[in-house]
Design a protein around this motif. Structure first.
Motif, mmCIF file in Angstrom:
data_model
loop_
_atom_site.group_PDB
_atom_site.id
_atom_site.type_symbol
_atom_site.label_atom_id
_atom_site.label_comp_id
_atom_site.label_asym_id
_atom_site.label_seq_id
_atom_site.Cartn_x
_atom_site.Cartn_y
_atom_site.Cartn_z
ATOM 1 N N VAL A 1 36.600 -1.884 49.821
ATOM 2 C CA VAL A 1 37.100 -1.565 48.482
ATOM 3 C C VAL A 1 38.363 -2.357 48.168
ATOM 4 N N LEU A 2 39.232 -2.495 49.156
ATOM 5 C CA LEU A 2 40.513 -3.163 48.919
ATOM 6 C C LEU A 2 40.382 -4.666 48.719
ATOM 7 N N GLY A 3 39.333 -5.295 49.327
ATOM 8 C CA GLY A 3 39.304 -6.745 49.229
ATOM 9 C C GLY A 3 37.978 -7.384 48.920
ATOM 10 N N ALA A 4 36.888 -6.642 49.124
ATOM 11 C CA ALA A 4 35.578 -7.284 48.996
ATOM 12 C C ALA A 4 34.809 -6.842 47.764
ATOM 13 N N GLY A 5 35.477 -6.218 46.829
ATOM 14 C CA GLY A 5 34.798 -5.738 45.629
ATOM 15 C C GLY A 5 34.064 -6.828 44.866
ATOM 16 N N PRO A 6 34.680 -7.991 44.638
ATOM 17 C CA PRO A 6 33.989 -9.051 43.876
ATOM 18 C C PRO A 6 32.680 -9.508 44.503
ATOM 19 N N LEU A 7 32.558 -9.380 45.832
ATOM 20 C CA LEU A 7 31.331 -9.814 46.488
ATOM 21 C C LEU A 7 30.143 -8.933 46.120
ATOM 22 N N ALA A 8 30.420 -7.688 45.713
ATOM 23 C CA ALA A 8 29.329 -6.753 45.406
ATOM 24 C C ALA A 8 28.950 -6.766 43.928
ATOM 25 N N GLU A 9 29.684 -7.473 43.119
ATOM 26 C CA GLU A 9 29.447 -7.417 41.678
ATOM 27 C C GLU A 9 28.106 -8.029 41.275
ATOM 28 N N LYS A 10 27.588 -8.959 42.074
ATOM 29 C CA LYS A 10 26.353 -9.660 41.726
ATOM 30 C C LYS A 10 25.102 -9.001 42.314
ATOM 31 N N ILE A 11 25.259 -7.851 42.947
ATOM 32 C CA ILE A 11 24.089 -7.191 43.538
ATOM 33 C C ILE A 11 23.171 -6.691 42.424
ATOM 34 N N PRO A 12 21.907 -7.081 42.413
ATOM 35 C CA PRO A 12 20.983 -6.645 41.353
ATOM 36 C C PRO A 12 20.680 -5.145 41.469
ATOM 37 N N LEU A 13 20.573 -4.487 40.341
ATOM 38 C CA LEU A 13 20.237 -3.058 40.340
ATOM 39 C C LEU A 13 18.821 -2.829 40.847
#
Length: 578
Positions: A329-341
């Motif tokens: 949560v503190l640092g890797a949030g942007p990496l999860a933004e592209k995960i398809p629903l």
């Protein structure tokens, strides 16, 4: 270390590896549950972090890993949707207040030492409810799997399915199906290092970025980073009943889910969890999770099993799992933004399939008709009506059925004692023969429930052929207040019919209940006897007086009856029955 049940540092390597492995499994599930709830992916992560950390440190199951689960997420999604619809501004705050209240209820359950009772919900109810939850998850995720927005209403999702199938998005369906294939067929050798849910998440996202870059795929979107903010409690008098009912439902469901997972952990590790402490730990986790805007959680069976198999043995593994997710949560949030629903939908559909009670369904045709009926009823109510109504109805009907079965068994212990009964001694047998059809002995064994008491009442009410009845209570171990009041009705009806009744051999606990409810005040002192011989002697003496003078047996004075009964047994020893 007294605060932390089972915590030690003798298994540091195993706990670290178990915690890391559990976190890897928990990450995609937390994201998927967060999106499914309507509160956002970050709410799922916060729930996994705070419930996972506090339940591990303050709970009563050493190696349990906690976080958002399918059943808890379904309830939360319903609560979130209802409160948002009722008040778009304050709805989210009230929804997280419900999570806090559920935590307080769980803490209260633990302080009241209700842990051992929580798992007593009948199996058909749990089976129907869990199968219904699994179907809800599947039905709600079919839309995102086909490229459409997720809904919160099962009926609407079911009705929309034909249209969605006719206009589906091939890219979304391909990614979702690929995720499902990975989840079903991922090699067990690779799963030791890369769990199937994480593999599906990574491969599905890479496929979306490289193979479907031109498609307009729905993705998670921006995820906040940094420490979460406070969500102070928010109440509304208009929605207070809904909030309290939903919080109680979450608390009970989370308690059952957690304690059942505790049993799984005990079985794997040959340990003994502390159920009340586990409830307090889960409650603290949900209280803090709601305070920081996280989903409610419970002991998660799959994550706990993964943790144990990877070497986790103490609360340290659960804490490591939570802290690793906090780092994400503190640092890797942007990496999860592209995960398809669609990929998350595939993961959740697999979760829904795993929740369904296939073990029972495969043998459903072998179950008794009522068990099958109850399971199907709870399932249908869960899917198409309401979760709370489903569980409440199921428990109510199951308890009625249990009371009926127990009452039938207990009623079978009521029997009329004949003169040739082996349990009677010579004096009792001769007195019973002497009185003939005018006197009857009824013997009752075991605890008497309210239902059985009503059956006994009906049996004795139909017995109009005897002038005196002796109720032998030597074998009765327990009665409750309802049974005592039913016994009072029996006594009053027999007195109103100008007949006699004697109570024999009451145990101290039984006599205490009857005295406390003032039931014994309807009897003369000579009608409460220590043994059958004494009761038979008194009954025969009174009946003999009635025959001689034609008086009313019930009007005979206490002193006369008792004095006369003192010589009855000796007189029958000398005189044969007439």
């Amino acid at each position: 270390m007294a605060w932390f049940h089972g915590l030690h540092f003798n298994n540091l390597r195993g706990d670290l590896f178990g915690g890391i492995t559990a976190a890897v499994v928990a990450l995609p599930l937390a994201l998927a549950f967060g999106v499914s709830s309507g509160a956002g992916a970050i709410a799922g992560l916060y729930g996994a972090i705070f419930v996972g950390l506090f339940a591990a440190l303050f709970g009563g199951t050493s190696a349990q890993v906690s976080g958002p689960t399918g059943p808890m997420t379904v309830v939360m999604a319903t609560v979130y949707t209802q409160l948002i619809a009722a008040d778009p501004q304050a709805g989210p705050a009230m929804a997280f207040t419900v999570v806090m209240l559920s935590g307080l209820f769980q803490i209260l359950f633990g302080l009241m030492r209700l842990g051992r009772y929580v798992t007593l919900v009948p199996f058909p109810v749990i089976s129907g409810f869990m199968t219904g939850i699994g179907l809800i998850i599947i039905l709600l995720q079919l839309g995102p799997l086909l490229g459409f927005a997720a809904g919160a209403d099962v009926l609407l999702a079911f009705k929309a399915l034909p249209t969605q199938l006719a206009t589906l998005d091939p890219a979304s369906l391909s990614l979702g199906v690929m995720a499902l294939v990975i989840l079903f067929f991922w090699p067990s050798t690779l799963a030791l290092w890369l769990p199937a849910p994480l593999a599906a998440l990574i491969l599905g996202t890479l496929m979306a970025l490289w193979g479907f870059a031109d498609s307009d795929l729905a993705v998670i979107g921006a995820i906040p980073t940094g420490m979460p903010g406070w969500h102070l409690p928010s109440f509304s008098a208009e929605h207070l009943q809904l909030m309290l009912t939903s919080a109680l439902m979450l608390a009970a469901l989370g308690a059952i889910d957690s304690l059942l997972t505790s049993l799984v952990a005990d079985n794997m590790l040959k340990t003994q969890h502390r159920s009340n402490r586990e409830l307090i730990g889960q409650g603290l986790g949900n209280l803090v999770s709601g305070l920081f805007g996280g989903l409610p959680g419970a002991g998660a069976t799959m994550r706990t099993v993964v943790n144990v198999r990877a070497g986790g043995r103490t609360p340290l593994s659960g804490a490591v799992h939570a802290l690793l997710l906090l780092a994400v949560v503190l640092g890797a949030g942007p990496l999860a933004e592209k995960i398809p629903l669609a990929v998350l939908a595939g993961i959740l559909i697999k979760v829904g399939l795993d929740i369904i009670d296939w073990n029972f369904l495969r043998r459903a045709y072998l179950a008794p008709p009522f068990v099958l009926f109850l399971m199907v009823l709870v399932l249908l109510l869960t899917v198409f009506v309401d979760l709370i109504v489903a569980v409440g109805t199921g428990v109510f009907l199951a308890n009625l059925y249990t009371v009926k079965r127990l009452s039938d068994l207990q009623l079978g212990e009521l029997r009329l004692v004949q003169a040739d009964d082996a349990g009677l001694d010579q004096i009792e047998r001769r007195m019973l023969q002497h009185c003939g059809d005018r006197l009857a002995i009824y013997r009752i064994n075991g605890p008497i429930s309210f239902g059985a008491a009503k059956g006994i009442h009906a049996r004795l009410r139909s017995d109009q052929g005897h002038e005196a009845l002796v109720l032998d209570l030597h074998g009765v171990s327990y009665i409750d207040v309802s049974t005592a009041l039913t016994l009072e009705e029996i006594i009053l009806e027999i007195k109103a019919g100008q007949r006699l009744i004697y109570l024999v051999g009451m145990k101290p606990d039984v006599e205490q209940v009857l005295k406390r409810m003032r039931v014994l005040q309807h009897l003369r002192t000579d009608q409460v006897c220590e043994d059958r011989e004494q009761a038979l002697g008194r009954a025969c003496r009174v009946l003999a007086v009635d025959v001689a003078v034609g008086g009313d047996p019930a009007s005979d004075s206490d002193g006369m009856a008792i004095a006369a009964a003192e010589t009855t047994a000796a007189r029958f020893k000398e005189r044969p029955p007439s």
